[in-house]
Every structure is written in C-alpha cells, then in structure tokens.
Motif scaffolding. Structure first.
Motif, PDB file in Angstrom:
ATOM      1  N   VAL A  99       0.843  -1.199   0.000  1.00 45.18           N
ATOM      2  CA  VAL A  99       0.000   0.000   0.000  1.00 45.18           C
ATOM      3  C   VAL A  99       0.876   1.247   0.000  1.00 45.18           C
ATOM      4  CG1 VAL A  99      -1.619   1.367   1.390  1.00 45.18           C
ATOM      5  CG2 VAL A  99      -2.016  -1.088   1.064  1.00 45.18           C
ATOM      6  N   GLU A 100       1.861   1.287   0.873  1.00 43.49           N
ATOM      7  CA  GLU A 100       2.756   2.451   0.971  1.00 43.49           C
ATOM      8  C   GLU A 100       3.518   2.674  -0.333  1.00 43.49           C
ATOM      9  OE1 GLU A 100       4.238   5.797   2.607  1.00 43.49           O
ATOM     10  OE2 GLU A 100       2.715   4.514   3.526  1.00 43.49           O
ATOM     11  N   PHE A 101       3.967   1.586  -0.952  1.00 40.86           N
ATOM     12  CA  PHE A 101       4.746   1.653  -2.190  1.00 40.86           C
ATOM     13  C   PHE A 101       3.940   2.217  -3.357  1.00 40.86           C
ATOM     14  CE2 PHE A 101       6.325  -0.500  -6.086  1.00 40.86           C
ATOM     15  CZ  PHE A 101       7.629  -0.049  -6.089  1.00 40.86           C
ATOM     16  N   THR A 102       2.633   1.949  -3.372  1.00 45.65           N
ATOM     17  CA  THR A 102       1.833   2.304  -4.549  1.00 45.65           C
ATOM     18  C   THR A 102       0.947   3.537  -4.374  1.00 45.65           C
ATOM     19  OG1 THR A 102       0.093   0.773  -3.844  1.00 45.65           O
ATOM     20  CG2 THR A 102       1.724  -0.063  -5.389  1.00 45.65           C
ATOM     21  N   LYS A 103       0.718   3.995  -3.154  1.00 45.27           N
ATOM     22  CA  LYS A 103      -0.341   4.987  -2.958  1.00 45.27           C
ATOM     23  C   LYS A 103      -0.109   6.324  -3.668  1.00 45.27           C
ATOM     24  CE  LYS A 103       0.976   6.437   1.718  1.00 45.27           C
ATOM     25  NZ  LYS A 103       0.513   6.393   3.125  1.00 45.27           N
ATOM     26  N   ARG A 104       1.124   6.672  -3.959  1.00 41.65           N
ATOM     27  CA  ARG A 104       1.383   7.911  -4.690  1.00 41.65           C
ATOM     28  C   ARG A 104       1.560   7.672  -6.194  1.00 41.65           C
ATOM     29  NH1 ARG A 104       3.306   8.647   0.285  1.00 41.65           N
ATOM     30  NH2 ARG A 104       5.260   7.566  -0.043  1.00 41.65           N
ATOM     31  N   LYS A 105       1.329   6.441  -6.641  1.00 39.59           N
ATOM     32  CA  LYS A 105       1.504   6.103  -8.057  1.00 39.59           C
ATOM     33  C   LYS A 105       0.179   5.753  -8.735  1.00 39.59           C
ATOM     34  CE  LYS A 105       6.034   4.190  -6.983  1.00 39.59           C
ATOM     35  NZ  LYS A 105       6.957   3.079  -7.106  1.00 39.59           N
ATOM     36  N   LEU A 106      -0.912   5.876  -8.010  1.00 44.99           N
ATOM     37  CA  LEU A 106      -2.206   5.427  -8.520  1.00 44.99           C
ATOM     38  C   LEU A 106      -2.720   6.316  -9.649  1.00 44.99           C
ATOM     39  CD1 LEU A 106      -3.885   4.739  -5.067  1.00 44.99           C
ATOM     40  CD2 LEU A 106      -3.039   3.012  -6.668  1.00 44.99           C
ATOM     41  N   GLU A 107      -3.396   5.674 -10.596  1.00 45.40           N
ATOM     42  CA  GLU A 107      -4.085   6.367 -11.682  1.00 45.40           C
ATOM     43  C   GLU A 107      -5.487   5.794 -11.794  1.00 45.40           C
ATOM     44  OE1 GLU A 107      -1.831   5.940 -15.250  1.00 45.40           O
ATOM     45  OE2 GLU A 107      -0.109   7.055 -14.471  1.00 45.40           O
ATOM     46  N   ARG A 108      -6.384   6.536 -12.412  1.00 43.70           N
ATOM     47  CA  ARG A 108      -7.776   6.088 -12.564  1.00 43.70           C
ATOM     48  C   ARG A 108      -7.798   4.738 -13.274  1.00 43.70           C
ATOM     49  NH1 ARG A 108     -12.692   5.149 -13.566  1.00 43.70           N
ATOM     50  NH2 ARG A 108     -14.320   6.727 -13.536  1.00 43.70           N
ATOM     51  N   SER A 109      -8.566   3.793 -12.720  1.00 41.72           N
ATOM     52  CA  SER A 109      -8.682   2.463 -13.322  1.00 41.72           C
ATOM     53  C   SER A 109      -9.377   2.539 -14.680  1.00 41.72           C
ATOM     54  CB  SER A 109      -9.489   1.536 -12.405  1.00 41.72           C
ATOM     55  OG  SER A 109      -8.830   1.339 -11.185  1.00 41.72           O
TER      56      SER A 109
END
Length: 194
Positions: free
Chosen positions: A35-45
């Motif tokens: 979760v920590e690794f990805t939370k700033r890399k998210l894009e709209r599904s």
C-alpha cells in the motif's frame, strides 16, 4: 518476511467454478508495504476496450484507482511466488500484479475477468489478496452464485474460469461500493493459459 505456511486451511465457497478463500495468506507487514509503495503512483482504473484498437478506457462501471507493479518489489515478488506455489502454477502465466484502491462510493460493477471468446490470449484464474480490512462495504460479490466475501487483511480469494462457457459465466463478480470514510486495497494476479 516470514516463510509462507503453505498448509493453511482453505474455505471453499463454491466447487464448480472453484472459489476459495484462505486467511493469512499474506503477511500484514507486506500488505502495508505494498500500500505504501503504490499509494502515490495510482491512476484512474480502466477497462478493456475491444474497439478503438484495443486501448483500455475509463468507464463508469469501474471507479477505482490502480497501479501495475512491474518493479522487482520484494513483497510483490514474494506474494507471486506464494501464489504460484500454493496453486501449483507457473509464474510465467501471470500478468503483472495490480494494486487497486477503492474509496467511498467507488466500485467495480459485476463483470468477467476472462476475455471474449476467440481472443488471442485468455485468462483462466484470478487471485485477489486483500491488503486491508474495509469496515463497511467493499465486498467481492458473485451475484449468480449468491456469494459475498468481506475484505479481510492478508486473505486471498481465488477463483477459476477454465471450464465450459456456462460454468465460466457463473464467475460474474464485482466489488461492492465502499461505504463511509473507508478504503479498500487489493492486490490482484490474473493467470493465463500456458
């Protein structure tokens, strides 16, 4: 990271198509790290778009955010190894792992994970690992089988659709809307035919 205990108990929710859950499949520390690794890399599904050259598109049926992990991130590598070992399949059949976050009101309406018949490549199974507990909403539902599974941190829900067409259609599933000030995080691995 601890060594995975591959003798853990399964709960069979349905036999054909096979749908099972396994508690504590993934260490909570690894869940938090992903979760920590990805939370700033998210894009709209997005969803698969069979028109317009096959490019994926944003759709009102899927309102989450996501990130495909193509890095050699150790907790993800460990999880993929565990899935391959437990379900006795080759990692060569795995698509990239995807982390998906649902916030209040977000959902993925019921759909199939397999592609249209006649597609060049075809999926045969899905493993969803729940990276957190979701207090309200966010259940994974199989409406044609009257099955609803509540997210539980570290658990995995696995289902197959490598049967005949009518049996595969029973895997029609979705992610119910998250309710209130909650989030749902999942890590999904899709498996294709070898």
């Amino acid at each position: 990271m601890q060594k995975k205990n591959l003798s853990m108990a399964e709960l069979i929710l349905n036999e054909k198509p096979l749908i099972i859950t396994i508690d504590d499949f993934m260490d909570h520390e690894d869940c938090d790290a992903i979760v920590e690794f990805t939370k700033r890399k998210l894009e709209r599904s997005k969803v698969v778009n069979y028109g317009e050259g096959g490019r994926n598109k944003i759709d009102k049926y899927r309102t989450s955010s996501e990130h495909f992990i193509n890095e050699t991130f150790e907790p993800n590598v460990f999880h993929r190894n565990s899935v391959a070992e437990y379900f006795e399949t080759s990692k060569d059949t795995f698509e990239q792992s995807i982390v998906i976050r649902y916030k209040e009101g977000q959902e993925y309406r019921p759909h199939f994970d397999f592609f249209k018949p006649g597609s060049k490549e075809q999926r045969r199974a899905t493993a969803i690992c729940y990276l957190n507990d979701c207090a309200e909403g966010g259940e994974t539902i199989f409406p044609r089988l009257d099955i609803s599974y509540k997210p539980k941190k570290g658990s995995v829900l696995y289902f197959q659709y490598d049967y005949d067409t009518e049996t595969n259609k029973k895997t029609f599933h979705g992610g119910s809307p998250v309710i209130g000030d909650n989030e749902k995080w999942i890590l999904t691995v899709w498996m294709r035919y070898e």
